[in-house]
Enzyme design. Structure first.
Site, PDB file in Angstrom:
ATOM      1  N   LYS A  54     -17.601  -1.631  -7.569  1.00  0.00           N
ATOM      2  CA  LYS A  54     -17.564  -2.733  -8.701  1.00  0.00           C
ATOM      3  C   LYS A  54     -16.459  -3.150  -9.653  1.00  0.00           C
ATOM      4  O   LYS A  54     -16.238  -4.273 -10.097  1.00  0.00           O
ATOM      5  CB  LYS A  54     -18.581  -1.897  -9.800  1.00  0.00           C
ATOM      6  CG  LYS A  54     -19.887  -1.785  -9.351  1.00  0.00           C
ATOM      7  CD  LYS A  54     -20.736  -0.828  -9.995  1.00  0.00           C
ATOM      8  CE  LYS A  54     -22.092  -0.333  -9.164  1.00  0.00           C
ATOM      9  NZ  LYS A  54     -22.953   0.470  -9.702  1.00  0.00           N
ATOM     10  N   GLN A  98     -22.788   4.642 -14.759  1.00  0.00           N
ATOM     11  CA  GLN A  98     -23.126   4.781 -13.485  1.00  0.00           C
ATOM     12  C   GLN A  98     -24.405   6.069 -13.236  1.00  0.00           C
ATOM     13  O   GLN A  98     -24.060   6.996 -13.789  1.00  0.00           O
ATOM     14  CB  GLN A  98     -21.961   5.287 -12.472  1.00  0.00           C
ATOM     15  CG  GLN A  98     -22.117   5.571 -11.185  1.00  0.00           C
ATOM     16  CD  GLN A  98     -22.801   4.122 -10.430  1.00  0.00           C
ATOM     17  OE1 GLN A  98     -22.345   2.919 -10.625  1.00  0.00           O
ATOM     18  NE2 GLN A  98     -23.683   4.293  -9.626  1.00  0.00           N
ATOM     19  N   ASP A 121     -26.061  -4.163 -16.654  1.00  0.00           N
ATOM     20  CA  ASP A 121     -26.833  -3.632 -15.627  1.00  0.00           C
ATOM     21  C   ASP A 121     -28.292  -3.561 -15.728  1.00  0.00           C
ATOM     22  O   ASP A 121     -28.994  -3.169 -14.890  1.00  0.00           O
ATOM     23  CB  ASP A 121     -26.398  -2.061 -15.372  1.00  0.00           C
ATOM     24  CG  ASP A 121     -26.550  -1.391 -14.041  1.00  0.00           C
ATOM     25  OD1 ASP A 121     -26.446  -2.342 -13.070  1.00  0.00           O
ATOM     26  OD2 ASP A 121     -26.277  -0.240 -13.794  1.00  0.00           O
TER      27      ASP A 121
END
Ligand code: NAP
Length: 280
Positions: A54, A98, A121
């Site tokens: 990312k 994450q 996200d």
């Protein structure tokens, strides 16, 4: 029948080029480059790789990224303090925690601590709820990337019997809501589901989000169905037996090169949008 490929890598490349162009245009008009902060808790090797990927994708798109690595022993309070700090930092446009984080931590509470306007996200409850209601919001990246891919190939989803295998908060559940909002008739399967092969064989569209390598068998697939393999397991293997599924499916996503690149492109697009929103 031999399935046609839903080429996520190709589409993601085009989208990332468009995002980069927009980032550079904004930058030349005096705006700062969008900045994504990633938080990695613990030393899970796969998670570390995803965070690296990312960060590299941000760099390719002309965006900044800030990587925060916390030890596996991090307490909930410490994690929340880090998130709060990033929420308050005006230089940070997007925050990505994450998944998964170590089991002693409350992942839901941490996701929901991320300011909704920086939740690029799309993992927070507010953004999930808005997306489920069909309202504008930051959509969870993997299912949103899948929807973009389906739209790009102009596949008419209206009225299709869709089956989502998996009900995780970051994949299966939002996927089901997005398909419902496109007028699919949606079934969600999970580990307690009975007669999964029968359900698959009746479905016009199947999304595999199980986390088990080559789980969906070719013999289960309805002739001509759309097969989306969201799985990503060790050895570049998806959750479908791709070769066998492709013999019956009408369309299929490859692994790698299907859903994964679309997830990253969606994350970058959301981060750009968060940066643009912050200027209003
Ligand atoms: P997860 O949280 O582990 O959820 C897996 C889901 O599969 C659960 O809902 C589980 O049911 C269900 N399941 C497990 N065994 C089953 C069975 N035998 N029959 C039917 N359902 C079963 O996983 P996730 O985070 O959603 O990820 C799913 C897959 O997508 C993984 O391969 C992951 O690597 C991949 N992924 C890819 C990306 C990408 O960008 N490409 C992003 C995220 C995830 P229960 O709820 O009953 O336990």
């Amino acid at each position: 029948m031999s399935a046609r490929i839903l080429d996520g890598k190709l589409l993601a490349g085009k989208l990332q080029a468009e995002i980069k162009e927009q980032v550079e245009a904004d930058f030349s008009r005096g705006f700062a480059r969008p900045l994504l902060a990633t938080i990695l808790v613990g030393d899970d090797a796969a998670s570390a790789t995803y965070v690296e990927m990312k960060g590299r994708a941000c760099a390719r798109a002309g965006m900044g990224s800030r990587k925060i690595v916390l030890p596996a022993s991090t307490s909930q309070k410490e994690l929340i303090e880090v998130i709060d700090g990033l929420n308050e930092d005006a230089q940070v446009n997007g925050i990505l925690l994450q998944h998964p984080i170590p089991g002693h931590l409350d992942e839901r509470a941490a996701f929901d601590r991320i300011a909704p306007g920086k939740d690029v996200d799309g993992v927070g409850a507010l953004n999930f709820g808005l997306i489920a209601l069909g309202e504008p919001a930051f959509a969870c990246c993997t299912p949103a990337g899948i929807m973009t891919l389906l739209a790009h190939y102009e596949l008419d989803l209206s009225g299709l019997d869709a089956l989502v295998i998996g009900r995780s908060p970051i994949l299966g559940k939002p996927m089901a809501m997005m398909l419902l909002n496109q007028n699919c008739t949606v079934t969600i399967a999970h580990s307690r589901t009975r007669s999964l092969p029968d359900l698959v064989s009746r479905s016009d569209l199947v999304v595999a989000a199980v986390g088990r390598p080559r789980f969906v068998q070719g013999s289960w697939i309805k002739e001509g169905a759309i097969v989306i393999d969201a799985g990503y397991n060790a050895g570049n293997v998806g959750d479908c037996d791709t070769g066998a599924c492709a013999e019956r499916a009408g369309w299929i996503t490859p692994v790698p090169g299907g859903v994964g690149p679309m997830t990253i492109a969606t994350l970058l697009g959301n981060t750009l949008r968060a940066a643009q929103n912050s200027r209003k």
